[in-house]
Enzyme design. Structure first.
Site, PDB file in Angstrom:
ATOM      1  N   HIS A  69      -3.055   6.402   3.958  1.00 23.18           N
ATOM      2  CA  HIS A  69      -2.933   4.995   3.572  1.00 23.18           C
ATOM      3  C   HIS A  69      -3.055   4.100   4.797  1.00 23.18           C
ATOM      4  O   HIS A  69      -2.573   4.435   5.888  1.00 23.18           O
ATOM      5  CB  HIS A  69      -1.592   4.729   2.875  1.00 23.18           C
ATOM      6  CG  HIS A  69      -1.544   3.398   2.208  1.00 23.18           C
ATOM      7  ND1 HIS A  69      -1.144   2.253   2.865  1.00 23.18           N
ATOM      8  CD2 HIS A  69      -1.895   3.009   0.958  1.00 23.18           C
ATOM      9  CE1 HIS A  69      -1.228   1.215   2.033  1.00 23.18           C
ATOM     10  NE2 HIS A  69      -1.682   1.652   0.874  1.00 23.18           N
ATOM     11  N   HIS A  70      -3.700   2.949   4.617  1.00 25.13           N
ATOM     12  CA  HIS A  70      -3.987   2.054   5.740  1.00 25.13           C
ATOM     13  C   HIS A  70      -2.720   1.519   6.398  1.00 25.13           C
ATOM     14  O   HIS A  70      -2.738   1.138   7.583  1.00 25.13           O
ATOM     15  CB  HIS A  70      -4.836   0.877   5.240  1.00 25.13           C
ATOM     16  CG  HIS A  70      -5.811   0.371   6.254  1.00 25.13           C
ATOM     17  ND1 HIS A  70      -5.501   0.245   7.592  1.00 25.13           N
ATOM     18  CD2 HIS A  70      -7.094  -0.060   6.130  1.00 25.13           C
ATOM     19  CE1 HIS A  70      -6.550  -0.239   8.239  1.00 25.13           C
ATOM     20  NE2 HIS A  70      -7.522  -0.421   7.377  1.00 25.13           N
ATOM     21  N   SER A  71      -1.602   1.476   5.680  1.00 29.03           N
ATOM     22  CA  SER A  71      -0.370   0.970   6.299  1.00 29.03           C
ATOM     23  C   SER A  71       0.111   1.881   7.421  1.00 29.03           C
ATOM     24  O   SER A  71       0.860   1.442   8.296  1.00 29.03           O
ATOM     25  CB  SER A  71       0.734   0.829   5.241  1.00 29.03           C
ATOM     26  OG  SER A  71       1.022   2.086   4.651  1.00 29.03           O
TER      27      SER A  71
END
Length: 460
Positions: free
Chosen positions: A147-149
Site C-alpha cells: 500500500h502506498h501509505s
C-alpha cells in the site's frame, strides 16, 4: 530477502502517518482511489522455498514496519498510526502459487492482475508477497504488493536494497538486534495518547507560535517588500499548481478509470528519455485510430526527498503536464519535458498538499474519496520514473532478471512506471482494458515510440 543494512529498523519513519499518508489510507475504500501497487520481479530460476520463508522472517523482524498495521483513532481527529500487529502471521503475507502449463508471461501477468485487484486486509500490515512458480524456461516470478501509505517509489527501492543480496550465496545474517517492539495501540488508546500529547504540548506550542509570529512581525517591519513579494510568489505558484494543464482530455482515452486491470511489460536500454518515448507511443496510438491530438494531460510525481528524510514513507508531490503528444520530433519532446520538470520542481507551492492535508484528512471518508477522485480524473495518463539499482541482485539464490513496477491506476486510462535495473529500463503498464482494448496495437506503438527515442543514440 536478505537484509544487509543494520539500520533497516529506520525504514518507514515515524509511528504516526503523515496527513498525506492518512489521505491515501482512508481513500482505499473505493477502487477509484485505491493506491495499492505491485512490484513484479522475474527470477532466472525458482528459489528455495524454505530459504525464502526464512529470509522473509528475518527481514520482517529487522524492519519492524513490515510487522506493523495501521490503527485508526476512535475519532478521526488525528492520522492513523503504525502499531505492532499482535497476530502477525508470516504465512498469510508470504504465499506461493504455481502457474498452469505452459506458464507463459501472459499467464503470469493475468495472475498478477487478480492479486492487485484483491483489496488488502486493513487489519493486517498492508503488504503481501507471492512466489509464482512454473514460469516457462524454469523461471519464476516474485510479486510484492504494497500500500502506498507505507512508502513511495524511492522508499520501495530502499526496501529492495535492504532486502536483496548481491550474491546468490546465503549471507551470515550478522545483523543488529531488532529494536524492542512498541506496545500495541488500540483505536481508543491512540486517541487518548494523541489528545494527551496535545494537552501537554499546548503551552510550548503556543509559545513557539508566538515566537514565530514575533519573528515574522519583526521581519515584516524590517523588510516589508520581501514578505509581500514572497506571499505573492507563493500565491501565483499555488494558482499554477492547482490549475489544470491547458490540454483537453483525449477523446480516445477519456473515460478511463474503471476497476479492471491489464498489465504490460516492456524493456528498453537505459535511457533518460522515458517520457519522450512514452509520448511517441501515444502519438502513434492516436494516429492509428484516426484521432490525432496535439496535447494530452498527464500526471507525474515529483520527489521532495532530501538526504535528511528517513527511509521509506512518502515524500512526493504531484504535477500535471500538458504533454506534447503530437510533437513528431523526439528531440523537441525531450527538451519540452526537461523544461517542464525543472520548472515544476522549482514551484514554491509544489508541496502545497503537505500544508492542507492535516485539514483534509479530518474529512469524512466519503468526502476524501470524492476529493481524491476529482484530483486524478483530469489526466489521461500517470507516469512515474523511479531510479533503481545499477547492479544485479538475488532473492534466496535466484537472480533477479527484471524488476517491474505496476502501480495503481486512479481515474486514468493508464499508469506507466519505470524502474532502472542493472542497465535496463523495466517499464510496467497498468491500462484500463475498457479503454485500451486493442492491446497488441498498443504494444506495437509502445515499441515504436521507444525505438524512435533510442535511435537518437545512433545518430552522429
Amino acid at each position: 530477502m536478505t537484509a544487509q543494512d543494520p539500520d533497516g529498523a529506520a525504514w518507514g519513519g515515524a509511528a504516526a502517518m503523515s496527513a498525506w499518508e492518512a489521505l491515501m489510507w482512508r481513500a482505499e475504500a473505493d477502487p477509484r482511489t485505491r493506491s495499492t501497487g505491485v512490484l513484479l520481479e522475474i527470477l532466472d530460476r525458482e528459489p528455495d522455498w524454505d530459504r525464502l520463508v526464512g529470509a522473509h522472517g528475518r527481514v520482517s523482524r529487522q524492519i519492524p514496519r513490515l510487522r506493523e498495521r495501521a490503527v485508526e483513532p476512535l475519532l478521526p481527529l488525528f492520522p492513523p498510526a503504525w502499531s505492532p500487529d499482535p497476530h502477525f502471521d508470516l504465512g498469510y503475507h508470504l504465499q506461493r502459487v504455481r502457474l498452469p502449463e505452459p506458464g507463459t508471461m501472459r499467464q503470469l501477468l493475468d495472475l498478477a492482475q487478480g492479486i492487485l485487484a484483491r483489496p488488502l486486509d486493513k487489519a493486517r500490515p498492508p503488504w503481501e508477497a507471492v512466489l509464482i512458480e512454473g514460469l516457462e524456461d524454469g523461471r519464476a516470478g516474485y510479486l510484492l504488493k504494497v500500500h502506498h501509505s507505507l512508502s513511495d517509489g524511492l522508499g520501495l527501492i530502499q526496501l529492495l536494497t535492504l532486502a536483496h543480496s548481491r550474491t546468490p550465496e546465503p549471507g551470515d545474517h550478522q545483523l543488529a538486534a531488532p529494536p524492542a517492539p512498541r506496545p500495541p495501540l488500540t483505536p481508543a488508546s491512540l486517541l487518548a495518547s494523541r489528545l494527551r500529547q496535545q494537552l501537554v504540548g499546548a503551552p510550548s506550542e503556543l509559545i513557539r507560535r508566538g515566537d514565530d509570529s514575533l519573528r515574522l512581525a519583526a521581519r515584516t517591519v524590517r523588510h516589508p517588500g520581501a514578505i509581500v513579494g514572497e506571499t505573492l510568489r507563493f500565491g501565483r505558484s499555488l494558482r499554477r499548481v492547482l490549475t489544470s494543464p491547458p490540454a483537453e482530455r483525449s477523446p480516445l482515452l477519456r473515460g478511463g478509470g474503471g476497476v479492471g486491470y491489464r498489465f504490460v511489460l516492456h524493456d528498453v536500454p537505459l535511457s533518460d528519455a522515458f517520457l519522450a518515448g512514452l509520448l511517441g507511443a501515444f502519438r502513434r496510438y492516436h494516429e492509428h485510430h484516426g484521432v490525432p491530438v496535439d496535447l494530452m494531460p498527464i500526471g507525474i510525481p515529483v520527489s521532495l526527498r532530501t538526504s535528511d528524510d528517513p527511509m521509506g514513507g512518502n515524500r512526493f508531490a504531484g504535477a500535471r503536464f500538458a504533454a506534447p503528444v503530437g510533437e513528431p520530433d523526439p528531440r523537441a519532446r525531450i527538451e519540452i519535458i526537461r523544461e517542464f520538470v525543472i520548472t515544476a520542481r522549482a514551484e514554491p507551492a509544489i508541496g502545497f498538499l503537505d500544508l492542507v492535508s492535516p485539514a483534509l484528512s479530518r474529512l469524512p471518508t466519503a468526502a476524501i474519496i470524492e476529493l481524491a477522485a476529482g484530483m486524478t480524473n483530469v489526466s489521461d495518463v500517470q507516469a512515474s520514473n523511479i531510479p533503481g539499482m545499477g547492479h544485479p541482485v538475488y532473492l534466496a539464490g535466484a537472480r533477479v532478471t527484471g524488476l517491474y513496477p505496476l502501480g495503481p491506476r486512479p481515474g486514468v486510462a493508464a499508469m506507466i512506471a519505470m524502474i532502472s535495473y542493472d542497465g535496463t529500463c523495466c517499464i510496467g503498464l497498468n491500462v484500463d482494458p475498457d479503454v485500451v482494448s486493442d492491446l497488441e496495437v498498443f504494444e506495437t506503438c509502445l515499441r515504436e515510440g521507444f525505438d524512435e527515442v533510442l535511435d537518437l543514440r545512433k545518430e552522429p
